[in-house]
Scaffold this active site. Structure first.
Site, PDB file in Angstrom:
ATOM      1  N   ASN A 174      -2.121 -32.963   0.319  1.00  0.00           N
ATOM      2  CA  ASN A 174      -1.036 -32.285   1.034  1.00  0.00           C
ATOM      3  C   ASN A 174       0.142 -32.115   0.084  1.00  0.00           C
ATOM      4  O   ASN A 174       0.554 -33.073  -0.585  1.00  0.00           O
ATOM      5  CB  ASN A 174      -0.578 -33.143   2.223  1.00  0.00           C
ATOM      6  CG  ASN A 174       0.702 -32.609   2.855  1.00  0.00           C
ATOM      7  OD1 ASN A 174       0.672 -31.595   3.557  1.00  0.00           O
ATOM      8  ND2 ASN A 174       1.831 -33.268   2.594  1.00  0.00           N
ATOM      9  N   GLU A 175       0.644 -30.916   0.000  1.00  0.00           N
ATOM     10  CA  GLU A 175       1.817 -30.652  -0.845  1.00  0.00           C
ATOM     11  C   GLU A 175       1.690 -31.381  -2.182  1.00  0.00           C
ATOM     12  O   GLU A 175       2.560 -32.171  -2.568  1.00  0.00           O
ATOM     13  CB  GLU A 175       3.119 -31.010  -0.098  1.00  0.00           C
ATOM     14  CG  GLU A 175       3.311 -30.167   1.149  1.00  0.00           C
ATOM     15  CD  GLU A 175       4.711 -30.237   1.778  1.00  0.00           C
ATOM     16  OE1 GLU A 175       5.525 -31.060   1.362  1.00  0.00           O
ATOM     17  OE2 GLU A 175       4.960 -29.422   2.701  1.00  0.00           O
ATOM     18  N   TYR A 250       8.744 -23.529   6.346  1.00  0.00           N
ATOM     19  CA  TYR A 250       9.584 -23.915   7.484  1.00  0.00           C
ATOM     20  C   TYR A 250      10.716 -22.905   7.678  1.00  0.00           C
ATOM     21  O   TYR A 250      11.158 -22.259   6.721  1.00  0.00           O
ATOM     22  CB  TYR A 250      10.177 -25.315   7.257  1.00  0.00           C
ATOM     23  CG  TYR A 250       9.138 -26.406   7.478  1.00  0.00           C
ATOM     24  CD1 TYR A 250       8.884 -26.897   8.748  1.00  0.00           C
ATOM     25  CD2 TYR A 250       8.389 -26.929   6.423  1.00  0.00           C
ATOM     26  CE1 TYR A 250       7.924 -27.881   8.979  1.00  0.00           C
ATOM     27  CE2 TYR A 250       7.427 -27.917   6.635  1.00  0.00           C
ATOM     28  CZ  TYR A 250       7.208 -28.385   7.916  1.00  0.00           C
ATOM     29  OH  TYR A 250       6.261 -29.355   8.154  1.00  0.00           O
ATOM     30  N   GLU A 306       1.459 -26.020   8.033  1.00  0.00           N
ATOM     31  CA  GLU A 306       2.756 -26.540   8.487  1.00  0.00           C
ATOM     32  C   GLU A 306       3.718 -25.374   8.631  1.00  0.00           C
ATOM     33  O   GLU A 306       3.962 -24.646   7.653  1.00  0.00           O
ATOM     34  CB  GLU A 306       3.331 -27.563   7.496  1.00  0.00           C
ATOM     35  CG  GLU A 306       2.610 -28.895   7.533  1.00  0.00           C
ATOM     36  CD  GLU A 306       3.236 -29.964   6.660  1.00  0.00           C
ATOM     37  OE1 GLU A 306       4.467 -29.929   6.461  1.00  0.00           O
ATOM     38  OE2 GLU A 306       2.481 -30.833   6.187  1.00  0.00           O
ATOM     39  N   GLN A 355       5.895 -30.408  14.548  1.00  0.00           N
ATOM     40  CA  GLN A 355       4.697 -31.160  14.871  1.00  0.00           C
ATOM     41  C   GLN A 355       4.582 -31.275  16.390  1.00  0.00           C
ATOM     42  O   GLN A 355       5.534 -30.950  17.095  1.00  0.00           O
ATOM     43  CB  GLN A 355       4.775 -32.525  14.241  1.00  0.00           C
ATOM     44  CG  GLN A 355       4.855 -32.473  12.712  1.00  0.00           C
ATOM     45  CD  GLN A 355       4.703 -33.821  12.026  1.00  0.00           C
ATOM     46  OE1 GLN A 355       4.368 -34.818  12.646  1.00  0.00           O
ATOM     47  NE2 GLN A 355       4.954 -33.841  10.711  1.00  0.00           N
TER      48      GLN A 355
HETATM   49  O1  AHR Z   1       6.276 -32.073   8.603  1.00  0.00           O
HETATM   50  C1  AHR Z   1       7.102 -32.947   7.875  1.00  0.00           C
HETATM   51  C2  AHR Z   1       6.783 -32.936   6.393  1.00  0.00           C
HETATM   52  O2  AHR Z   1       7.059 -31.682   5.857  1.00  0.00           O
HETATM   53  C3  AHR Z   1       5.347 -33.171   6.012  1.00  0.00           C
HETATM   54  O3  AHR Z   1       5.028 -34.517   5.967  1.00  0.00           O
HETATM   55  C4  AHR Z   1       5.267 -32.569   4.647  1.00  0.00           C
HETATM   56  O4  AHR Z   1       3.986 -32.119   4.332  1.00  0.00           O
HETATM   57  C5  AHR Z   1       6.305 -31.464   4.697  1.00  0.00           C
HETATM   58  O5  AHR Z   1       7.125 -31.484   3.602  1.00  0.00           O
END
Ligand code: AHR
Length: 505
Positions: A174-175, A250, A306, A355
């Protein structure tokens, strides 16, 4: 009044909208897992095997197609063997990413799979590349999915689970560009190939391996992964190492350092948020274009695992817990994202809101035994008919439905449509905070009957739900629909989301 026409050809079918675009994400972060999904068997809150039933019941109404777990950044610190066996004997660790709190590992593999079964959803496991090993990940796949007799199968059976589970979605890190190891794209791509090699298909369980991908508009990262995707020496038939590539994005209304309050924002912040939300269109187009260069047949999926809004935490709460309220603004961010997702259905295979409970753009907020459905929850519910439906292109003429926001021209009407089982579903958002919008649905190539519409709006863009006012933002019937020679005409109130469902004739 600003007006717009949406031309929809009912007889020209586009690609299928994967139901996985309505996927979810649950991380060991703040009160998402502990307090959100998991209360433990001894809790006075009604639960099944420790999983809280009010949350399960609310989520079942969304038909959630998959749930990503255990992170996020947490996934790259998580060692799955710490989360199996008798709970009191499980080792503990510190969750260094999220609040430095102690993790007791009471919610582990068996609990997560039980949750998926209760929700009727597919598991999406995010494996540890950042601080784990190839062997550890390989054994987790074996533990979960292998039948017959083997070391990991014996361990699973000793922990009370005879049959293997079916797991399709498997995240490889992840990332990795950030919290997952701070790697370069080239190194990350090599590791993804290495880990993917040992994430085996056991029996007839076929994995869909998802390589850790780009942040936002980092198209070079996607290019690097796509250059490394083919495994010509794997088997008699060449295949790809990974079947999906992720991207994270995001929505904010300004810079990371000044995200602002989830509820205390003004109209300018609101419009900046909508511009940021719309940016996902450009990002998906950019990654899809790169992927098309290497994979013309579109066999590799783009996975936005995400997405969502990110505001300052609620005053007085742990800054590492990312607990934020959720207003009508968040709902319109979601509805706009879905319109864009539907447009990209040919390449975008999965998307996961960050989430599900109590963290970031959540569906559900809990406080002890109280539970609140957020405005975002209602968008997921109103839109669920798009899951696995056939997309219908919407050609929008928005004329004066625009707002100047800085140097950007924001289109304030957003729409998408699909057809499934003889029913057409049209989603419409009016992002204008002040003005209604008159929308004509110019339906061609077929007719419709018995249209039924619902609306999600409120008197203010800051409106949100609380335990004391749990339906301040909730869907209501919307009967201000006019049948015209062209199709339908309706006036969308300011800051509103409307769905229209009708039978095809
Ligand atoms: O969703 C919160 C965080 O955002 C996650 O853990 C990460 O993958 C992202 O930076």
């Amino acid at each position: 009044m600003p007006d717009a026409t949406a031309v929809i050809n009912l007889d020209i079918e586009g690609p299928t909208i994967s139901r996985h675009l309505y996927g979810h994400f649950a991380e060991h972060l703040g009160r998402c897992v502990y307090g959100g999904f998991w209360v433990g068997e001894d809790s006075p809150i009604p639960n099944e095997g420790g999983i809280r039933l009010d949350v399960v019941q609310a989520l079942r109404a969304l038909d959630i197609p998959n749930l990503r777990w255990p992170g996020g950044c947490f996934a790259d610190e998580y060692h799955w063997k710490d989360g199996i066996g008798p709970r009191e004997q499980r080792p503990r660790m510190v969750n260094t990413h999220w609040g430095n709190v102690e993790e007791n590992n009471h919610f582990g593999t068996h609990e997560f799979m039980a949750l998926c079964e209760l929700l009727g959803t597919e598991p999406y496991i995010s494996g540890n590349v950042g601080s784990g090993t190839v062997q550890e990940m390989s054994e987790w796949v074996e533990y979960l999915t292998r039948d017959g007799d083997s070391p990991m199968v014996r361990l699973r059976k000793a922990n009370g689970r005879e049959e293997p589970w079916r797991v399709k979605f498997w995240g490889i890190g992840n990332e990795t560009w950030g919290c997952g190891g701070n790697m370069r794209a080239e190194y990350s791509a090599d590791l993804a190939r290495q880990y993917a090699t040992y994430c085996r298909d056991h029996g007839d369980n076929t994995l869909y391996r998802i390589a850790s991908g780009a942040s936002g508009a980092d198209y070079q990262w996607t290019r690097t992964l796509m250059e490394q995707i083919n495994c010509f020496g794997c088997e008699a038939t060449p295949r790809t190492f990974f079947q999906g590539i992720s991207v994270h994005h995001y929505t904010l209304s300004g810079p990371w350092e000044a995200k602002g309050s989830a509820t205390g924002f003004d109209t300018e912040d609101y419009y900046r948020t909508m511009v940021s939300a719309r940016k996902i269109d450009e990002i998906l187009t950019g990654h899809s274009t790169v992927m098309d260069l290497y994979d013309r047949g579109r066999t590799v999926g783009l996975v936005l695992d995400e997405w969502g809004t990110w505001w300052d935490v609620e005053p007085g709460t742990n800054p590492g817990f990312l607990f934020q309220q959720n207003t009508l603004r968040d709902a319109l961010v979601a509805s706009t994202h879905f319109d864009i997702f539907h447009k990209h259905a040919a390449r975008l295979y999965m998307a996961n809101i960050a989430q599900t409970v109590n963290v970031l753009q959540a569906m559900i907020l809990t406080d002890g035994d109280a539970l609140v459905l957020t405005p975002t929850y209602h968008v997921f519910e109103m839109n669920k008919g798009h899951q696995d439906a056939t997309s219908l292109a919407v050609h929008l003429r928005t004329r004066d439905a625009h707002r100047r926001v800085g140097d950007t021209e924001l289109e304030t009407v957003s729409a998408s449509a699909s057809v499934k089982d003889g029913k057409v579903l049209v989603s419409l958002s009016n992002l204008d905070a002040e003005e209604p919008a008159e929308v004509t649905l110019d339906l061609r190539g077929g007719g419709i009957a018995e249209p039924v519409a619902r609306i999600l709006t409120a008197d203010r863009i800051q409106a949100h739900n609380t335990p004391d006012a749990s339906a301040a933002v909730a869907p209501r019937p919307f009967d201000a629909l006019k049948t015209t020679d062209q199709g339908l005409a309706l006036t969308l109130p300011p800051h509103s989301f409307v769905t229209v469902q009708a039978s095809l004739t």
